[in-house]
Scaffold this motif. Structure first.
Motif, PDB file in Angstrom:
ATOM      1  N   ASN A 202       0.869  -1.173   0.000  1.00  0.00           N
ATOM      2  CA  ASN A 202       0.000   0.000   0.000  1.00  0.00           C
ATOM      3  C   ASN A 202       0.908   1.225   0.000  1.00  0.00           C
ATOM      4  N   ILE A 203       0.950   1.886  -1.147  1.00  0.00           N
ATOM      5  CA  ILE A 203       1.908   2.988  -1.285  1.00  0.00           C
ATOM      6  C   ILE A 203       1.411   4.288  -0.666  1.00  0.00           C
ATOM      7  N   SER A 204       0.210   4.294  -0.083  1.00  0.00           N
ATOM      8  CA  SER A 204      -0.235   5.497   0.621  1.00  0.00           C
ATOM      9  C   SER A 204       0.568   5.692   1.900  1.00  0.00           C
ATOM     10  N   LYS A 205       1.232   4.609   2.339  1.00  0.00           N
ATOM     11  CA  LYS A 205       2.091   4.680   3.520  1.00  0.00           C
ATOM     12  C   LYS A 205       3.524   4.961   3.067  1.00  0.00           C
ATOM     13  N   ARG A 206       4.106   5.942   3.665  1.00  0.00           N
ATOM     14  CA  ARG A 206       5.448   6.378   3.237  1.00  0.00           C
ATOM     15  C   ARG A 206       6.486   5.275   3.375  1.00  0.00           C
ATOM     16  N   GLU A 207       6.358   4.449   4.416  1.00  0.00           N
ATOM     17  CA  GLU A 207       7.351   3.408   4.631  1.00  0.00           C
ATOM     18  C   GLU A 207       7.343   2.354   3.524  1.00  0.00           C
ATOM     19  N   ASN A 208       6.286   2.342   2.688  1.00  0.00           N
ATOM     20  CA  ASN A 208       6.216   1.399   1.585  1.00  0.00           C
ATOM     21  C   ASN A 208       6.702   2.001   0.273  1.00  0.00           C
ATOM     22  N   THR A 209       7.190   3.231   0.316  1.00  0.00           N
ATOM     23  CA  THR A 209       7.685   3.887  -0.899  1.00  0.00           C
ATOM     24  C   THR A 209       9.195   3.693  -1.023  1.00  0.00           C
ATOM     25  N   TYR A 210       9.724   4.162  -2.129  1.00  0.00           N
ATOM     26  CA  TYR A 210      11.144   3.983  -2.410  1.00  0.00           C
ATOM     27  C   TYR A 210      11.985   4.682  -1.336  1.00  0.00           C
ATOM     28  N   ILE A 211      12.861   3.911  -0.705  1.00  0.00           N
ATOM     29  CA  ILE A 211      13.755   4.314   0.411  1.00  0.00           C
ATOM     30  C   ILE A 211      13.019   5.171   1.446  1.00  0.00           C
ATOM     31  N   ASN A 212      11.730   4.873   1.645  1.00  0.00           N
ATOM     32  CA  ASN A 212      10.919   5.535   2.680  1.00  0.00           C
ATOM     33  C   ASN A 212      10.863   7.050   2.496  1.00  0.00           C
ATOM     34  N   SER A 213      11.054   7.517   1.265  1.00  0.00           N
ATOM     35  CA  SER A 213      11.241   8.955   1.066  1.00  0.00           C
ATOM     36  C   SER A 213      10.181   9.602   0.186  1.00  0.00           C
ATOM     37  N   LYS A 356      16.716   5.847   6.356  1.00  0.00           N
ATOM     38  CA  LYS A 356      16.219   5.566   7.699  1.00  0.00           C
ATOM     39  C   LYS A 356      15.174   6.596   8.119  1.00  0.00           C
ATOM     40  N   THR A 357      15.416   7.864   7.770  1.00  0.00           N
ATOM     41  CA  THR A 357      14.502   8.933   8.177  1.00  0.00           C
ATOM     42  C   THR A 357      13.570   9.376   7.062  1.00  0.00           C
ATOM     43  N   GLY A 358      13.939   9.056   5.827  1.00  0.00           N
ATOM     44  CA  GLY A 358      13.144   9.508   4.690  1.00  0.00           C
ATOM     45  C   GLY A 358      13.337  10.990   4.405  1.00  0.00           C
ATOM     46  N   LYS A 359      14.340  11.613   5.006  1.00  0.00           N
ATOM     47  CA  LYS A 359      14.589  13.046   4.804  1.00  0.00           C
ATOM     48  C   LYS A 359      15.881  13.256   4.024  1.00  0.00           C
ATOM     49  N   ARG A 360      16.005  14.455   3.435  1.00  0.00           N
ATOM     50  CA  ARG A 360      17.216  14.767   2.687  1.00  0.00           C
ATOM     51  C   ARG A 360      18.419  14.874   3.627  1.00  0.00           C
ATOM     52  N   VAL A 361      19.550  14.372   3.140  1.00  0.00           N
ATOM     53  CA  VAL A 361      20.796  14.438   3.906  1.00  0.00           C
ATOM     54  C   VAL A 361      21.325  15.873   3.881  1.00  0.00           C
ATOM     55  N   MET A 362      22.002  16.231   4.944  1.00  0.00           N
ATOM     56  CA  MET A 362      22.577  17.581   5.046  1.00  0.00           C
ATOM     57  C   MET A 362      23.500  17.858   3.866  1.00  0.00           C
ATOM     58  N   PRO A 363      23.224  18.938   3.086  1.00  0.00           N
ATOM     59  CA  PRO A 363      24.119  19.283   1.965  1.00  0.00           C
ATOM     60  C   PRO A 363      25.377  19.961   2.475  1.00  0.00           C
ATOM     61  N   TRP A 364      26.329  20.121   1.587  1.00  0.00           N
ATOM     62  CA  TRP A 364      27.585  20.790   1.959  1.00  0.00           C
ATOM     63  C   TRP A 364      27.311  22.276   2.141  1.00  0.00           C
ATOM     64  N   LEU A 365      27.647  22.793   3.314  1.00  0.00           N
ATOM     65  CA  LEU A 365      27.398  24.201   3.643  1.00  0.00           C
ATOM     66  C   LEU A 365      28.695  24.984   3.655  1.00  0.00           C
ATOM     67  N   SER A 366      28.556  26.282   3.479  1.00  0.00           N
ATOM     68  CA  SER A 366      29.711  27.152   3.704  1.00  0.00           C
ATOM     69  C   SER A 366      29.979  27.210   5.207  1.00  0.00           C
ATOM     70  N   ALA A 367      31.224  27.516   5.566  1.00  0.00           N
ATOM     71  CA  ALA A 367      31.635  27.477   6.978  1.00  0.00           C
ATOM     72  C   ALA A 367      30.797  28.425   7.838  1.00  0.00           C
ATOM     73  N   ASP A 368      30.490  29.624   7.310  1.00  0.00           N
ATOM     74  CA  ASP A 368      29.718  30.578   8.107  1.00  0.00           C
ATOM     75  C   ASP A 368      28.295  30.098   8.327  1.00  0.00           C
ATOM     76  N   LEU A 369      27.704  29.505   7.292  1.00  0.00           N
ATOM     77  CA  LEU A 369      26.337  28.981   7.422  1.00  0.00           C
ATOM     78  C   LEU A 369      26.308  27.784   8.364  1.00  0.00           C
ATOM     79  N   ALA A 370      27.311  26.901   8.263  1.00  0.00           N
ATOM     80  CA  ALA A 370      27.362  25.722   9.134  1.00  0.00           C
ATOM     81  C   ALA A 370      27.451  26.127  10.602  1.00  0.00           C
TER      82      ALA A 370
END
Length: 854
Positions: A202-213, A356-370
């Motif tokens: 049942n693809i209405s559930k997120r955990e049943n979608t591709y990489i839970n994402s 595992k979380t279905g969320k985007r991984v932290m992108p590479w940030l500039s040092a000041d933003l990080a």
């Protein structure tokens, strides 16, 4: 040298000098003419050379500029063509899903559809790691299709005849889709062909979608017939802690194991790494009898999108490559409509999800933003959703290397890649859906970078002029100059040959000029020599005539030179020589009188200097004695103050003897105890007298002594008369010995401590009234600072406090000679310096003693 010789020389100089001057001027004129002609010839040569070189440079510059522009336009067109191909490929997927939605869908239909949708891809090279050279070595080489003849068959076609034959490459057929499925209105899968998960879910559930994402079920409810939902690129992020070629040296330096298979794939830089696997999902509703009954879904294998950029080499004639290579700096990559990387030769730069979380991984940030993110303590996606995008991007900003070292998460999201200003440039170029380029200094080279919108506008991509996103190509500018540089080199050789010919002509002209001028100077030299001989002959004759008349004058001058001023030259004539004799006699008498007056003046001056020196020495002794007596007077008062308490104690001990005796309690033990206490008290009184005697010891010889001990003695003597003031000693040098007179230094310190005490006496809170002695070293000096936190010295009096008899105290409190004598002792006896300055609060006196190498 005789007078006769001098006269000869005189005539020679007077007569020959003008002649030689004329010759010299003629020589200078000829030489100037030679220099002028040489310079004109050289200028003419240089002007012709400059004209030739400048004309050539202008032509070359215009040619290079034209070639660069053509190369820039060519690379823009290649980028545009790649973007068009990607859009065409995506539009074909629209046709696929709309066609499938019109069919009678069952499992067989899906199976047939899945098998019919395939695409070719290049088989990549095989690589092994070369430990010796620390590189990934390619095992196979591409060969081009060979032809028998490489020239044109017809003579008319021979000019610039050029061809590019294809490589013999192996192609692999693979399915376009990772998954084809049909599910009902509730999200229950009915039929499915899948490489991802073969189970019906049942693809209405997120955990049943591709990489839970994936979270598309609510979005597709609004789809009408013929409308298509298209997702973002959905894939699991693959990380790497190594940027560039994955080698053992780099992993060893970072303190990690050499495990290239566990790190992200990076083309030729890491050909065995984990590849980024992703899908783009297409969904459209299925209608029967004008009623929505379900949905068909296609999961496009993302690798078929990546091949459009991974297999492109923008600077080679063939344009293709089997394995992407980012190390050369010439490669193609792709971004989505938001500016997120979705295709790159280095897979660790592609934005992905955490399954595992279905969320985007932290992108590479500039040092000041990080830094701001770490301080927020928020989840990364929550933080970035509210943070400004493309914030003051600049090459001056630095990347956050902590991400690389800790978890290797360095995905590129242009919105937050603030150390890469080209991101802003790409977004600006593509804002209206077109394409273009610019040049930027990146990674220590000038790079031409292009951007072209992918004109695919289905679903969510129709909401932006950037469509699906955009393709970019980066290429080193020097690569485009290669052909022009060869032309420049050939033309430079031609120009240099022409310059050599001009230089030969210049040298021949100069040689002709030199030959003519040399002949002219030879003729002038002979003429001048003849005239010089004539003048010398005349000079000899004239000198014999005059020398006889001035011989007596010479004898007289010899007496004068020996100091015999009583000798007078006999005047023999009234002519010029006679007048000279009279002048000599007059001069002799005047010199004699002047010498006598000078001798008398010297005798008188010596006596005056001697008297004045004695006066100064006596005055110095008086001042020193006054300073000593003033200190002695204070010290006697101190001794009386110091002895008052022990004398009282002795009196009590003596009374206790009488009391114990009268009460019959005096025994040997009591008597012994009283005697011991009396000895301690008398010893203390004796030490006080000893300190006093040592301080006033008249010995002035210099000797080695401990500076720390001298300061301690001064403080001890000072505390004997003032127990209220608090003194802090800060010694940064430890126990250091110096050469000098210890008592004199103690006298100076006592004077400075006394002044400091007088300054802090007005302090209301005695605990806050502090006198500090600081001992430190600065360059070639030992510095002793005496500092108080009193009222300081008025600025207008700072220049006068070291004058004798100058004091700001009442006459009963000070003599005004303490600071004067302190300065004399430090500067004259110890060869140092004593200065005063105000601090906040209070005042500070600094003693600077030079450090002797001994």
């Amino acid at each position: 040298m005789s007078i006769k010789i001098k006269l000869i020389l005189f005539f020679v100089i007077v007569k020959i000098l003008p002649l030689l001057l004329i010759f010299y001027m003629a020589y200078l004129g000829a030489n100037s003419l030679r220099t002028y002609l040489h310079e004109q010839t050289t200028k003419s040569f240089e002007a012709n050379g400059d004209i030739l070189e400048n004309t050539t440079n202008i032509a070359l510059r215009d040619t290079v500029k034209y070639l660069d522009k053509k190369s820039q336009e060519s690379l823009e067109k290649i980028t545009f063509q790649i973007a068009e191909k990607v859009a065409d490929f995506l539009n074909e997927r629209d046709k696929d899903i709309l066609l499938l939605s019109e069919l009678n869908i069952d499992q067989n239909t899906l199976n047939s559809f899945y098998k019919s949708k395939t695409s070719f891809e290049y088989k990549e090279h095989d690589f092994i790691y070369d430990d010796k050279n620390s590189i990934w070595k390619q095992q196979d080489n591409l060969e081009k299709v060979k032809r028998a003849k490489t020239t044109a068959n017809l003579e008319d076609n021979q000019r610039e005849f050029n061809f590019i034959d294809p490589f013999n490459v192996e192609k692999i057929k693979s399915p376009i889709y990772k998954e084809v499925s049909y599910f009902d209105l509730n999200g229950n899968e009915i039929y499915k062909v899948s490489q991802i998960n073969k189970k019906l879910l049942n693809i209405s559930k997120r955990e049943n979608t591709y990489i839970n994402s994936e979270n598309y079920f609510n979005d597709i409810q609004k789809l009408k017939k013929g409308e298509i939902y298209v997702s973002d690129v959905i894939g699991e992020y693959v990380s790497s802690k190594v940027i560039g070629v994955y080698t053992k040296e780099k992993t060893s330096k970072m303190g990690i194991e050499f495990e290239p298979q566990k790190s992200a794939y990076a083309g030729k830089e890491n050909p065995v790494g984990k590849k980024f696997e992703a899908i783009i999902r297409f969904i459209t509703p299925v209608f029967k009898n004008h009623k929505k009954v379900g949905y068909v879904s296609l999961a496009l294998d993302h690798k078929h999108i990546m091949k459009y950029t991974d297999n492109i080499n923008p600077i080679t004639p063939e344009l293709i490559q089997l394995t992407p290579d980012a190390s050369s700096g010439n490669y193609s990559f792709m971004w989505d409509y938001e500016g997120r990387s979705i295709s790159h030769p280095r897979d660790y730069f592609i934005v992905g999800f955490d399954k595992k979380t279905g969320k985007r991984v932290m992108p590479w940030l500039s040092a000041d933003l990080a830094s701001k993110y770490y301080e927020s303590e928020k989840e990364i996606n929550e933080f970035l959703n509210k943070y400004p995008k493309f914030e003051e991007q600049s090459l001056k900003k630095k990347p956050n290397l902590k991400q690389l070292k800790t978890d290797g998460n360095i995905a590129l999201d242009c919105r937050y890649l603030n150390f890469a200003p080209q991101c802003e440039g790409w977004m600006q170029i593509t804002q209206n859906g077109g394409y273009g380029s610019f040049i930027i200094f990146w990674s220590n080279v000038w790079k031409l970078t292009t951007a072209a919108v992918i004109p695919y506008y289905t679903g969510q991509y129709g909401l932006t002029k950037r469509g699906f996103g955009f393709v970019t190509i980066g290429a080193n500018v020097e690569e485009f100059h290669a052909a022009a540089n060869k032309t420049i080199s050939r033309i430079d050789n031609i120009v240099n040959e022409q310059k050599k010919i001009l230089d030969i002509n210049r040298r021949e002209n100069n040689n002709m000029i030199d030959s003519y001028l040399k002949k002219m100077m030879d003729e002038l030299s002979i003429t001048t020599l003849i005239m010089v001989i004539i003048v010398i002959f005349i000079a000899i004759w004239m000198s014999n005539y005059i020398s006889n008349k001035i011989e007596k004058l010479v004898i007289g001058t010899k007496y004068f030179s020996k100091g015999d001023f009583d000798y007078e030259i006999k005047v023999t004539s009234n002519d010029e020589i006679g007048q000279l004799e009279k002048a000599f006699n007059s001069m002799s008498q005047k010199i004699k009188l002047l010498l006598e007056e000078q001798q008398e003046l010297n005798k008188s001056l010596e006596k005056k200097v001697e008297i004045e020196v004695k006066k100064q020495a006596e005055q110095q002794k008086i001042l020193e004695q006054q300073s000593k007596l003033a200190s002695m007077g204070e010290m006697i008062g101190n001794i009386a103050h110091q002895w008052r308490q022990p004398l009282n104690a002795l009196g009590l001990l003596i009374q206790s003897i009488e009391f114990k005796y009268n009460s019959n309690n005096l025994n040997k033990e009591n008597l012994h105890e009283i005697v011991n206490k009396s000895k301690i008290i008398t010893k203390s009184m004796s030490e006080t007298i000893e300190d006093f005697m040592q301080f006033f010891n008249p010995k002035l010889d210099e000797d080695s002594f401990s500076l720390d001990e001298a300061i301690s003695k001064a403080v001890k003597l000072f505390n004997s008369r003032d127990t209220k003031s608090s003194i802090e000693i800060n010694n940064e040098l430890g126990d250091i010995r110096i050469v000098g007179n210890q008592n004199r230094l103690i006298q100076v310190l006592l004077n400075l401590l006394t002044n400091a005490k007088d300054s802090v006496d007005n302090c209301y809170d005695k605990r806050a009234c502090i006198i500090k002695i600081n001992l430190k070293k600065d360059n070639n000096y030992i510095i002793i600072q005496v500092q108080d936190n009193g009222d300081g010295v008025p600025e207008e009096l700072l220049d006068r406090i070291f004058e004798p008899y100058f004091t700001t105290k009442f006459k009963s409190q000070g003599t005004g000679i303490g600071l004067y004598m302190s300065k004399v002792i430090i500067e004259e006896n110890m060869k140092g310096s004593l200065i005063a300055k105000n601090t906040l609060p209070g005042a500070m006196f600094e003693i600077l003693l030079p450090i002797d190498k001994k």
